[in-house]
Design a protein around this motif. Structure first.
Motif, PDB file in Angstrom:
ATOM      1  N   VAL A  98     -27.676  23.463 -32.770  1.00  0.00           N
ATOM      2  CA  VAL A  98     -27.011  24.691 -32.327  1.00  0.00           C
ATOM      3  C   VAL A  98     -25.850  24.378 -31.391  1.00  0.00           C
ATOM      4  O   VAL A  98     -24.873  25.137 -31.315  1.00  0.00           O
ATOM      5  N   THR A  99     -25.936  23.242 -30.692  1.00  0.00           N
ATOM      6  CA  THR A  99     -24.811  22.831 -29.844  1.00  0.00           C
ATOM      7  C   THR A  99     -23.610  22.457 -30.701  1.00  0.00           C
ATOM      8  O   THR A  99     -22.466  22.806 -30.394  1.00  0.00           O
ATOM      9  N   ALA A 100     -23.893  21.731 -31.812  1.00  0.00           N
ATOM     10  CA  ALA A 100     -22.806  21.310 -32.700  1.00  0.00           C
ATOM     11  C   ALA A 100     -22.276  22.464 -33.541  1.00  0.00           C
ATOM     12  O   ALA A 100     -21.100  22.470 -33.928  1.00  0.00           O
ATOM     13  N   HIS A 101     -23.117  23.456 -33.831  1.00  0.00           N
ATOM     14  CA  HIS A 101     -22.718  24.582 -34.693  1.00  0.00           C
ATOM     15  C   HIS A 101     -23.109  25.895 -33.997  1.00  0.00           C
ATOM     16  O   HIS A 101     -24.025  26.602 -34.443  1.00  0.00           O
ATOM     17  N   PRO A 102     -22.435  26.232 -32.922  1.00  0.00           N
ATOM     18  CA  PRO A 102     -22.879  27.365 -32.077  1.00  0.00           C
ATOM     19  C   PRO A 102     -22.772  28.722 -32.758  1.00  0.00           C
ATOM     20  O   PRO A 102     -23.382  29.682 -32.282  1.00  0.00           O
ATOM     21  N   LEU A 103     -22.034  28.845 -33.849  1.00  0.00           N
ATOM     22  CA  LEU A 103     -21.885  30.142 -34.509  1.00  0.00           C
ATOM     23  C   LEU A 103     -22.808  30.301 -35.709  1.00  0.00           C
ATOM     24  O   LEU A 103     -22.738  31.309 -36.420  1.00  0.00           O
ATOM     25  N   ARG A 104     -23.665  29.314 -35.945  1.00  0.00           N
ATOM     26  CA  ARG A 104     -24.559  29.355 -37.107  1.00  0.00           C
ATOM     27  C   ARG A 104     -25.855  30.065 -36.701  1.00  0.00           C
ATOM     28  O   ARG A 104     -26.760  29.479 -36.114  1.00  0.00           O
ATOM     29  N   GLU A 105     -25.952  31.347 -37.023  1.00  0.00           N
ATOM     30  CA  GLU A 105     -27.070  32.169 -36.553  1.00  0.00           C
ATOM     31  C   GLU A 105     -28.414  31.697 -37.117  1.00  0.00           C
ATOM     32  O   GLU A 105     -29.449  31.837 -36.463  1.00  0.00           O
ATOM     33  N   GLY A 106     -28.398  31.156 -38.344  1.00  0.00           N
ATOM     34  CA  GLY A 106     -29.656  30.715 -38.933  1.00  0.00           C
ATOM     35  C   GLY A 106     -30.329  29.641 -38.101  1.00  0.00           C
ATOM     36  O   GLY A 106     -31.567  29.642 -37.940  1.00  0.00           O
ATOM     37  N   LEU A 107     -29.537  28.717 -37.551  1.00  0.00           N
ATOM     38  CA  LEU A 107     -30.108  27.670 -36.703  1.00  0.00           C
ATOM     39  C   LEU A 107     -30.686  28.256 -35.428  1.00  0.00           C
ATOM     40  O   LEU A 107     -31.766  27.849 -34.977  1.00  0.00           O
ATOM     41  N   TRP A 108     -29.982  29.226 -34.813  1.00  0.00           N
ATOM     42  CA  TRP A 108     -30.479  29.860 -33.585  1.00  0.00           C
ATOM     43  C   TRP A 108     -31.783  30.619 -33.860  1.00  0.00           C
ATOM     44  O   TRP A 108     -32.726  30.582 -33.056  1.00  0.00           O
ATOM     45  N   ARG A 109     -31.824  31.335 -34.988  1.00  0.00           N
ATOM     46  CA  ARG A 109     -33.036  32.088 -35.309  1.00  0.00           C
ATOM     47  C   ARG A 109     -34.224  31.142 -35.443  1.00  0.00           C
ATOM     48  O   ARG A 109     -35.314  31.414 -34.926  1.00  0.00           O
ATOM     49  N   GLN A 110     -34.022  29.985 -36.125  1.00  0.00           N
ATOM     50  CA  GLN A 110     -35.121  29.028 -36.277  1.00  0.00           C
ATOM     51  C   GLN A 110     -35.522  28.425 -34.930  1.00  0.00           C
ATOM     52  O   GLN A 110     -36.705  28.203 -34.668  1.00  0.00           O
ATOM     53  N   LEU A 111     -34.528  28.162 -34.075  1.00  0.00           N
ATOM     54  CA  LEU A 111     -34.850  27.632 -32.747  1.00  0.00           C
ATOM     55  C   LEU A 111     -35.671  28.633 -31.954  1.00  0.00           C
ATOM     56  O   LEU A 111     -36.665  28.265 -31.299  1.00  0.00           O
ATOM     57  N   MET A 112     -35.270  29.907 -31.977  1.00  0.00           N
ATOM     58  CA  MET A 112     -36.033  30.936 -31.272  1.00  0.00           C
ATOM     59  C   MET A 112     -37.471  30.990 -31.786  1.00  0.00           C
ATOM     60  O   MET A 112     -38.435  31.029 -31.005  1.00  0.00           O
ATOM     61  N   LEU A 113     -37.642  30.966 -33.113  1.00  0.00           N
ATOM     62  CA  LEU A 113     -38.970  31.078 -33.699  1.00  0.00           C
ATOM     63  C   LEU A 113     -39.828  29.865 -33.348  1.00  0.00           C
ATOM     64  O   LEU A 113     -41.001  29.995 -32.977  1.00  0.00           O
ATOM     65  N   ALA A 114     -39.234  28.662 -33.437  1.00  0.00           N
ATOM     66  CA  ALA A 114     -40.000  27.448 -33.129  1.00  0.00           C
ATOM     67  C   ALA A 114     -40.410  27.422 -31.653  1.00  0.00           C
ATOM     68  O   ALA A 114     -41.530  27.025 -31.323  1.00  0.00           O
ATOM     69  N   LEU A 115     -39.493  27.821 -30.757  1.00  0.00           N
ATOM     70  CA  LEU A 115     -39.837  27.853 -29.335  1.00  0.00           C
ATOM     71  C   LEU A 115     -40.956  28.841 -29.074  1.00  0.00           C
ATOM     72  O   LEU A 115     -41.910  28.564 -28.328  1.00  0.00           O
ATOM     73  N   HIS A 116     -40.828  30.015 -29.654  1.00  0.00           N
ATOM     74  CA  HIS A 116     -41.857  31.044 -29.434  1.00  0.00           C
ATOM     75  C   HIS A 116     -43.210  30.587 -29.984  1.00  0.00           C
ATOM     76  O   HIS A 116     -44.246  30.739 -29.316  1.00  0.00           O
TER      77      HIS A 116
END
Length: 987
Positions: free
Chosen positions: A184-202
């Motif tokens: 997500v740092t390398a591709h900050p506008l890629r929402e799919g990566l952020w959504r997966q990060l949120m889900l994995a953290l939760h």
């Protein structure tokens, strides 16, 4: 390519590509590896759509330079090839990280579709592990390459998203988070990566981290685009907010398939669980297991496929695979797993009848014994009724044939039949067949290490690899070999390998306890031999007869000769053996046996009447001989071989030159093997077989000679001569001397060639055979000429000419004029040589003999070169080269290309001379002629010296004024193209 462009040699050393244009060229070719790339695309990549006027010439220069960098071994090893108006780079599997990445991604996506998330994760992890940085980072600069780099980077992120999705599904949240944070740092506008990060953290329990990730995404999006996150991310954010402190639900995870994991309400207790114990030492068959699981327990929760059959040859591990697969999907069949060993291929045990199996299963499903019908159809109807509304897996192991299990196959939806058999079950409606055969080498090695011990297998890796080869990758054989070593702790792997190398005892060595490869194969053979069906019995006889002929593969026509039956009968029998997995058919019309089956067939052949086996072998040899003669005649040289095949021989019906060429190309190795086998037989007991073996050599000799197979031609010709000597047959011996002499000539061993021609001449004179005598004289004339015994060469050529005129043998006249003209040239009598060669040319054209015409034109080129007329020489060489292609004289090409290089050098056209010299070098290395290679290299030195204006270096292949001097300049072989005369050979 997955990072800075890097090229390594075979030893791992870096190959420097310092110029950017070279890197751009290579990168463009590699983006479409193994596919032609047009010159226009290359120009666009190198000059961004605005090529300069010199671009096309510059491109050729860049290609030439990169070729040299990539192929220090010379043009033969160059991976970059000219293809039409563009170029193609040939990349073997595993040598380009981009191709490996793409292949691993395909495998991962296939595994994901089939529901094997673990395997998909492994493939995606391997694929992403290949990346070293941004793609093409040092090779861009044009829109084409920059777009390609963007596409590759996008594919990398897509794979990362797919991997994260799978890890979350498997509960591997920490791994997902560790890769998603830098992503997500390398591709900050890629929402799919952020959504997966949120889900994995939760899911991992870090609810605060998941909410913080959402805030960071929103900040970036608003700042960069002025937009809020998309609905999917916002919905996930709301779920996390309302879920409390613990791990949240898995909105993306699919619900478990109905009927799996939990038993339906009202399910009866005491359901049957009859599967045998899963083997702890099971190794390999990963792809087959994935397919079986997808068929028996579809990942989308759908019903299983109702009939799945695992088929394969004896000893391939069908039963072990079936048990492993059944255990893997057992939870999907809560109403029970039924199992029956049908003993279809168990030595000494009667196979079960359908009614027996139905009765057993019905009782297991709760039917009282007295209520089980004694009629097969009634029992099958009750079987279907009992299975209705249930989910039961039925494993039918070792079915002898379809008839044994047909009444059990029609089961209601939701139930599944998993059967194993040596038959192919092609006639079962809606049956999916999973065929297994040899194990992969790595799987077989792992299996062997588990049985024999990992340390022992690793002590001698080479011996272990050879043992796997000798076992043919057959699981039964590998397991037996491992068990034998496990029981013999003082043996090394190499000790067992040494014993297995002896084909006569290999099947004996592959026995331990009650396990044996031989008995496993014998069951299949006995089932066919004892069958009531005539085709099965014919198939058994065919397998036995295949043991008579020791060749790599066969066609129905040859097998028909073995059986003394029509080819269509043989084909039906071979196809029956394919269905029984005793013979393999890798391509239509060609059949081969596994090595261990071949040894078994040979044992069965040895048990039959010896005379019958010999008669079968002789019929096959006659068919090979007759077809070889037909192919040679159709191939354009009908006068080279006098047929000595028995009348009535049955050739393969070849109808055209193309069919003849194709047959020879496919069969010459089999012809060599069959001839060698025949000539090794006893000359006292099997005279006819030995004689046929020698005549088979004489029949296909010309094919191997003209195709530059020097070492093989020499080896088989020696064997033919020895066969004639053992037989005491002067005719076979004379032919043996003739062919061996021609083989020696192709290897520049002229003194040995002359000695054999002299012996050939004496034998033919003793037989009173003028045709044979002129043939020997022609061979002697050429050999003496190459030995610089020119006057003797002239006498022999003149004697041959006189005999040929007396018996009306025009082909012989042509050859004698050719060798006479060459000898006159060598002695400096060019005024006589020129008209003599002119008569030879007219004669070769008159009789339509392309090969002799090719050789005469070549000799005229040599003569005109030495007369100081390179222009006329060039014309003769060009015409000869064109004819050599039509005549399929592969052996002639390097000599003619060398002649053209000399002619162009003497004409001052050094660029063209260099091109012809390069082609000559490539051609000569293709036929592995080191003597001629040295001459070509000398000519290239002469061309280089001419460029420098320093004249020709000492010993270079230059045009000379007289024939006598030409021999000295060219070394022991005389003129540059001399050896092609022996390619025409005395007729």
């Amino acid at each position: 390519m997955l990072g800075a462009l890097a090229v390594c040699d075979a030893d791992g050393g870096a190959v420097p590509l310092r110029r950017r244009k070279h890197r751009q060229l290579l990168a463009t070719l590699l983006l479409d590896a193994n596919t032609p790339v047009s010159a226009d695309r290359l120009l666009d990549a190198l000059w961004d759509g605005s090529p300069p006027p010199s671009a096309e010439q510059n491109l050729k220069t860049y290609v030439h330079t990169v070729r040299k960098l990539l192929s220090p071994g010379g043009p033969r090893s160059a991976p970059i090839r000219t293809h039409g108006t563009g170029y193609l780079i040939a990349v073997p599997p595993g040598e380009l990280d981009l191709l490996v990445f793409q292949d691993l991604v395909r495998q991962g996506r296939r595994s994901a579709r089939e529901g094997d998330a673990e395997a998909a994760c492994r493939r995606f992890e391997q694929a992403l592990g290949l990346w070293r940085g941004e793609p093409l980072q040092d090779s861009g600069g044009s829109r084409f390459l920059d777009d390609a780099a963007d596409r590759l980077a996008g594919e990398r992120v897509s794979v990362l998203e797919e991997l994260a999705e799978l890890r979350i599904r498997l509960g591997r949240y920490a791994e997902a988070v560790s890769d998603l944070r830098p992503a997500v740092t390398a591709h900050p506008l890629r929402e799919g990566l952020w959504r997966q990060l949120m889900l994995a953290l939760h899911r991992s329990g870090d609810r605060a981290g998941a909410l913080a990730a959402y805030r960071r995404l929103r900040e970036v999006l608003v700042a960069e685009t002025g937009l809020e996150p998309g609905r999917a991310v916002q919905d996930l954010h709301r779920r996390i907010l309302t879920s409390g402190a613990g791990p949240g639900p898995a909105p993306e995870a699919p619900a478990p398939p109905p009927g799996r994991g939990a038993r339906p309400a009202g399910a009866r207790t005491g359901v049957p669980r009859q599967l045998p114990r899963d083997l702890a030492g099971f190794v390999g068959r990963s792809e087959e297991l994935v397919r079986l699981r997808s068929l028996l327990a579809p990942w989308d929760g759908g019903p299983p496929h109702h009939v799945v059959a695992i088929t394969g040859p004896p000893g391939s591990g069908k039963s072990a695979l079936a048990v492993r697969a059944a255990h893997a999907v057992g939870d999907g069949f809560p109403d029970g797993q039924l199992y029956a060993d049908l003993h279809g291929a168990t030595p000494g045990i009667r196979r079960l009848e359908p009614l027996e199996v139905l009765g057993r299963f019905l009782r297991d499903l709760g039917v009282p014994a007295q209520a089980v019908p004694d009629d097969v159809d009634e029992a099958a109807a009750l079987w279907r009724s009992r299975l209705a509304g249930r989910r039961v897996l039925v494993v039918l192991d070792d079915a002898a044939d379809l008839a044994q299990i047909r009444p059990l196959l029609s089961v209601p939806a939701g139930n599944a039949i998993l059967a194993t058999s040596r038959e192919n079950f092609a006639l079962v409606d809606d049956c999916v067949r999973v065929r297994i055969g040899e194990m992969r080498a790595t799987e077989a090695a792992a299996m062997f290490a588990k049985v024999a011990g990992a340390e022992r297998a690793a002590e001698d890796v080479r011996a272990t690899g050879r043992l796997i080869e000798l076992c043919g990758g057959l699981p039964l054989a590998v397991g037996i070999a491992g068990a034998r070593l496990a029981n013999r702790p003082r043996w090394a792997v190499a000790d067992l390998v040494e014993r297995l190398e002896d084909e006569r005892r290999r099947l004996h060595e592959l026995e331990t306890g009650d396990l044996a490869v031989r008995s496993s194969l014998a069951v299949s053979y006995d089932l066919l031999a004892g069958s009531a069906h005539p085709l099965d019995r014919t198939a058994a006889r065919t397998l036995r007869m295949l043991g008579v002929l020791q060749v790599a593969d066969v066609t129905a026509h040859v097998v028909g000769a073995l059986l003394d039956e029509p080819a269509d009968t043989a084909e039906r029998a071979l196809e029956r053996l394919v269905d029984a997995h005793l013979v393999e058919c890798d391509e239509p019309g060609r059949y081969r046996m596994h090595d261990l089956v071949r040894l078994f067939a040979r044992e069965q052949a040895a048990l039959q009447d010896r005379e019958a086996g010999t008669a079968a072998l002789n019929r096959a040899l006659r068919t090979y001989i007759a077809t070889a003669h037909l192919a040679v005649r159709l191939g354009g040289h009908p006068r080279l071989v006098r047929s000595r095949v028995d009348p009535g021989a049955n050739p393969v019906p070849l109808a055209s030159e193309h069919e003849a060429d194709r047959w020879l190309e496919r069969e010459w190795r089999n012809l060599m093997a069959a001839a060698s086998q025949a000539m090794e037989r006893s000359a006292e007991q099997d005279r006819e077989t030995v004689r046929l073996g020698a005549h088979l050599v004489f029949a296909f000799f010309w094919y191997t000679l003209y195709n530059g197979l020097r070492a093989r031609t020499l080896m088989i010709s020696r064997a033919a001569l020895r066969a004639g000597q053992r037989l005491g047959d002067p005719l076979v011996e004379a032919l043996g001397h003739n062919h061996l002499a021609d083989a020696y000539t192709t290897n520049y061993r002229y003194a040995e060639a002359a000695a054999h021609h002299e012996r050939q001449l004496a034998l033919y004179r003793g037989l009173g055979d003028p045709w044979g005598e002129q043939r020997a004289l022609g061979g002697l004339a050429h050999a003496y000429g190459e030995l610089r015994r020119y006057e003797e060469a002239i006498r022999c050529a003149e004697s041959q000419l006189a005999i040929c005129r007396a018996i009306g043998h025009r082909t012989g006249e042509c050859f004698s004029l050719l060798t006479l003209g060459e000898a006159l040239h060598r002695t400096g009598r060019s005024d006589q040589a020129l008209p003599t060669l002119g008569r030879a040319l007219a004669e070769s054209r008159s009789i339509g003999h392309l090969r002799y015409e090719t050789c005469v034109l070549e000799k005229l080129g040599d003569l005109h070169l030495d007369l100081g007329d390179p222009l006329t020489a060039r014309r003769h060489y060009e015409e000869s080269l064109s004819l050599s292609r039509a005549a399929k004289m592969t052996i002639a090409a390097p000599y003619l290309l060398l002649g053209l290089a000399r002619a162009h050098r003497l004409l001052g056209d050094l660029d063209q001379a260099e091109r012809y010299a390069a082609r000559a070098l490539e051609a000569v290395r293709a036929v592995e002629d080191t003597v001629l290679e040295e001459r070509v290299l000398r000519e290239r030195s002469a061309i280089l010296a001419a460029r420098r204006g320093t004249g020709s270096p000492p010993g270079s292949a230059t045009g000379l004024a007289t024939g006598s001097a030409a021999g000295a300049a060219m070394g022991p072989a005389g003129s540059a193209a001399g050896p092609t005369v022996r390619g025409a050979a005395a007729p």
